[in-house]
Design a protein around this motif. Structure first.
Motif, mmCIF file in Angstrom:
data_model
loop_
_atom_site.group_PDB
_atom_site.id
_atom_site.type_symbol
_atom_site.label_atom_id
_atom_site.label_comp_id
_atom_site.label_asym_id
_atom_site.label_seq_id
_atom_site.Cartn_x
_atom_site.Cartn_y
_atom_site.Cartn_z
ATOM 1 N N ASN A 1 -7.856 9.768 5.566
ATOM 2 C CA ASN A 1 -9.235 10.252 5.775
ATOM 3 C C ASN A 1 -9.624 10.174 7.246
ATOM 4 O O ASN A 1 -10.295 11.073 7.762
ATOM 5 N N LEU A 2 -9.188 9.104 7.892
ATOM 6 C CA LEU A 2 -9.488 8.977 9.331
ATOM 7 C C LEU A 2 -8.693 10.011 10.119
ATOM 8 O O LEU A 2 -9.216 10.644 11.041
ATOM 9 N N ALA A 3 -7.427 10.195 9.724
ATOM 10 C CA ALA A 3 -6.575 11.160 10.436
ATOM 11 C C ALA A 3 -7.083 12.588 10.239
ATOM 12 O O ALA A 3 -6.924 13.436 11.111
ATOM 13 N N SER A 4 -7.701 12.834 9.070
ATOM 14 C CA SER A 4 -8.225 14.185 8.766
ATOM 15 C C SER A 4 -9.639 14.384 9.273
ATOM 16 O O SER A 4 -10.259 15.401 8.982
ATOM 17 N N LEU A 5 -10.162 13.389 9.948
ATOM 18 C CA LEU A 5 -11.529 13.452 10.498
ATOM 19 C C LEU A 5 -12.577 13.594 9.393
ATOM 20 O O LEU A 5 -13.660 14.129 9.609
ATOM 21 N N LEU A 6 -12.230 13.122 8.193
ATOM 22 C CA LEU A 6 -13.200 13.147 7.088
ATOM 23 C C LEU A 6 -14.013 11.855 7.079
ATOM 24 O O LEU A 6 -15.006 11.753 6.381
#
Lengths: 403, 231
Positions: free
Chosen positions: B58-63
């Motif tokens: 989620n952090l890597a996907s900017l979510l």
């Protein structure tokens, strides 16, 4: 149309296709509400137009004074008459008062019957009737007691009477000097007061004439059936009515059972009807709209719940919270708008087809059709606000976990 | 407008913590993650359930945003970006593939891939061409008009991959992309990932299936909220 809007419309169509039952239910409830609203607007609009026409038919700033039948017909001193008309004219303007006297069922040759209205030259200054051909009674006719007549243009057409012809009223010859366009349908049907409307088959003659058709000798001061009064320009009608009432209530006048028929008095019944319709049909329309709105809201809430993953996908693809909220609001507005359009057009078409069977006039103009659209837009925006906000607040990470 | 980040890592994390408040106090799901993902790499992350893999993704996907630490994507520190800027980055430079495909089942394969451009200012004809190319790339050109609900799991996942790469991403993030597939379908999907990586697309993939490690150029293990390189 922008590609973004096309995309949004396609999303909405896709959603409705996926859940046709719910969308149909909301559409139906809103459609019924919008139909009721359209009918309400058409009826109220019709009544309003009728009220306006009644005032127009009576004349701007005009009121009528009538008197109930006398218990003793010989007591002319207690009746409205020419001297009372002159009294009012002295205070309200010499051309602002006109008196009329009716003679019913006067023979006009053969089996023709007319209503003779004896009046003066001021009548057309007060009542908004229009001479379509020739002229109206003037001062000269009044002064010389000319046997002239002005007739309703409709009966002139029907009986082939032309200006310049001689017509017989109770076998007395009268010279036809003018044709009058009256058109007082609304006033006639709204009030039972015969003095307000000349009715069909009206013939106007100078009231200074000795009425050979009724009396063998001229009476010094014939009673009048009604006085028409035009309030002075710039002066409130209430003041003119109050003045007339005061003048005619003086002890020496001995006038009793007078009625002052102002537009407000005439419209009283209509206003009551309007209020009743506004309350009853308005309540039904409001109820339907609230029902439709809450159905729409529940549809949207269920939609948001079912489409959590899709919301997550949209966010993953770059949709902002505002885009998500906009999607639901737009869907609601389109749904309510479509329901309004169908409801308004359907109701409009039915009312138009059945217009002859309605006891009252209906107004079916653009405002009647567009107001439901406006209401629908507001309704859609209002009832979609909370579901749309809830959808926009869903965290994308949470939404995708729902997958 | 792309930053000139090709020289540096696509994604970097420094001292990243992610905690969630619970009635019994905060739960630290990620505890000081330090990581750099170089362009063109194929990173596979494995780890037991609850180890923090999804939170990391989620952090890597900017979510999501970290509780502490710095996440840098394409040279930009994500904590300094507002929601609109994060959305811009997501739609222009990130591709995502999910375990259960996340397809719009009432739409055809091509329409699903076209959905990638829903929030992008790309002319329709151009989007259409890119979508058709992406479908051809995953071997589904012939099924472009087929409703996705009639497709097999493997095909659906390939449609999802086509959607993710129709707008060429700087980073393709995949969360258990073979988790719902049988072995043969999983293999075909991984072949697609390998082809995309060979074409220069950076891939970050989370899986439980250790047999997929052979496709990776780098293997990270997630345990107790930390990420460690495994040779």
């Amino acid at each position: 149309m922008s590609e973004q809007l096309q995309g949004a419309l396609r999303d909405i169509a896709d959603d409705i296709r996926a859940r046709p039952g719910r969308a149909g239910l909301a559409f139906l409830a809103l459609g019924v509400g919008m139909t009721a609203l359209t009918v309400l607007l058409a009826v109220l609009g019709g009544l309003e137009a009728r009220a306006k026409r009644i005032v127009e038919e009576l004349g701007a700033q005009v009121f009528a004074i009538t008197q109930a039948s006398a218990s003793n017909p010989q007591q002319n001193s207690t009746r409205l008459n020419a001297s009372r008309a002159e009294l009012l004219a002295t205070h309200l303007g010499s051309d602002a008062v006109s008196g009329i006297q009716f003679f019913e069922n006067v023979s006009a040759g053969g089996d023709r019957q007319v209503r003779v209205i004896a009046t003066d030259e001021n009548l057309l200054n007060i009542r908004p009737w229009v001479i379509s051909e020739g002229r109206f009674i003037d001062k000269h006719d009044m002064h010389n007691r000319e046997r002239v007549a002005v007739v309703d243009a409709m009966i002139a057409r029907e009986w082939n009477w032309r200006v310049g012809d001689t017509v017989q009223l109770r076998e007395i010859p009268f010279r036809l000097i003018g044709l009058l366009s009256i058109g007082a349908d609304a006033l006639e049907s709204e009030s039972t007061e015969r003095a307000l409307s000349p009715g069909e088959r009206a013939v106007f003659v100078p009231r200074s004439l000795p009425p050979y058709w009724q009396f063998t000798t001229p009476a010094p001061d014939l009673p009048l059936d009604a006085l028409y009064v035009r309030a002075p320009a710039g002066q409130p009608m209430e003041r003119a009515v109050a003045l007339a009432r005061e003048l005619l209530s003086q002890p020496d006048q001995r006038l009793e059972q007078l009625s002052f028929l102002t537009p407000d008095v005439l419209l009283q019944r209509l206003r009551k009807l309007q209020d009743t319709i506004r309350f009853t049909a308005g309540s039904i329309a409001l109820l339907c709209l609230i029902l439709g709105g809450t159905t729409l809201m529940s549809l949207l809430v269920a939609n948001v719940r079912e489409r959590v993953t899709e919301i997550g996908l949209r966010r993953a693809l770059g949709a902002t919270a505002r885009d998500i909220a906009g999607l639901f609001v737009l869907e609601a507005i389109l749904l309510t708008g479509a329901a309004a359009l169908v409801g308004a057009l359907g109701a409009g078409a039915i009312l138009w087809l059945a217009r002859g069977r309605f006891p009252i006039d209906l107004r079916l103009d653009a405002s009647v059709l567009f107001t439901p659209l406006l209401v629908a837009t507001l309704l859609g925006a209002a009832f979609s606000f909370w579901p749309a906000r809830a959808a926009a607040r869903i965290s994308p990470a949470e939404a995708l976990r729902n997958e | 407008m792309r930053n000139d980040a090709s020289a540096g890592p696509v994604l970097s994390m420094r001292g990243v913590w992610k905690s969630f408040a619970t009635p019994r106090g905060p739960v630290h799901v990620l505890r000081g993650v330090d990581l750099e993902i170089e362009p063109g790499s194929f990173v596979v992350i494995t780890g037991p359930s609850g180890s923090g893999k999804s939170t990391f993704l989620n952090l890597a996907s900017l979510l999501d945003t970290p509780t502490q630490g710095v996440v840098q994507f394409a040279g930009r520190v994500t904590s300094t970006l507002n929601e609109k800027e994060l959305c811009e980055l997501r739609k222009e430079r990130l591709g995502m593939v999910f375990q259960k495909f996340c397809l719009l089942t009432h739409r055809s394969a091509l329409e699903n891939v076209l959905f990638r451009f829903r929030y992008l200012a790309v002319p329709h004809t151009e989007a259409q061409k890119s979508s058709e190319r992406a479908l051809a790339r995953v071997g589904l050109a012939a099924q472009a008009d087929q409703p996705t609900r009639l497709m097999s799991g493997g095909e659906m996942q390939r449609v999802a991959i086509a959607r993710a790469v129709a707008q060429r991403p700087d980073l393709l993030v995949a969360d258990e992309p073979t988790g719902n597939l049988d072995r043969a379908a999983a293999e075909s999907v991984m072949e697609v990932f390998r082809d995309l990586n060979a074409d220069g697309i950076t891939i970050l993939l989370v899986t439980h299936n250790e047999s997929l490690l052979r496709f990776a150029t780098r293997h990270l293990v997630c345990a107790d909220g930390r990420l460690k390189d495994r040779a």
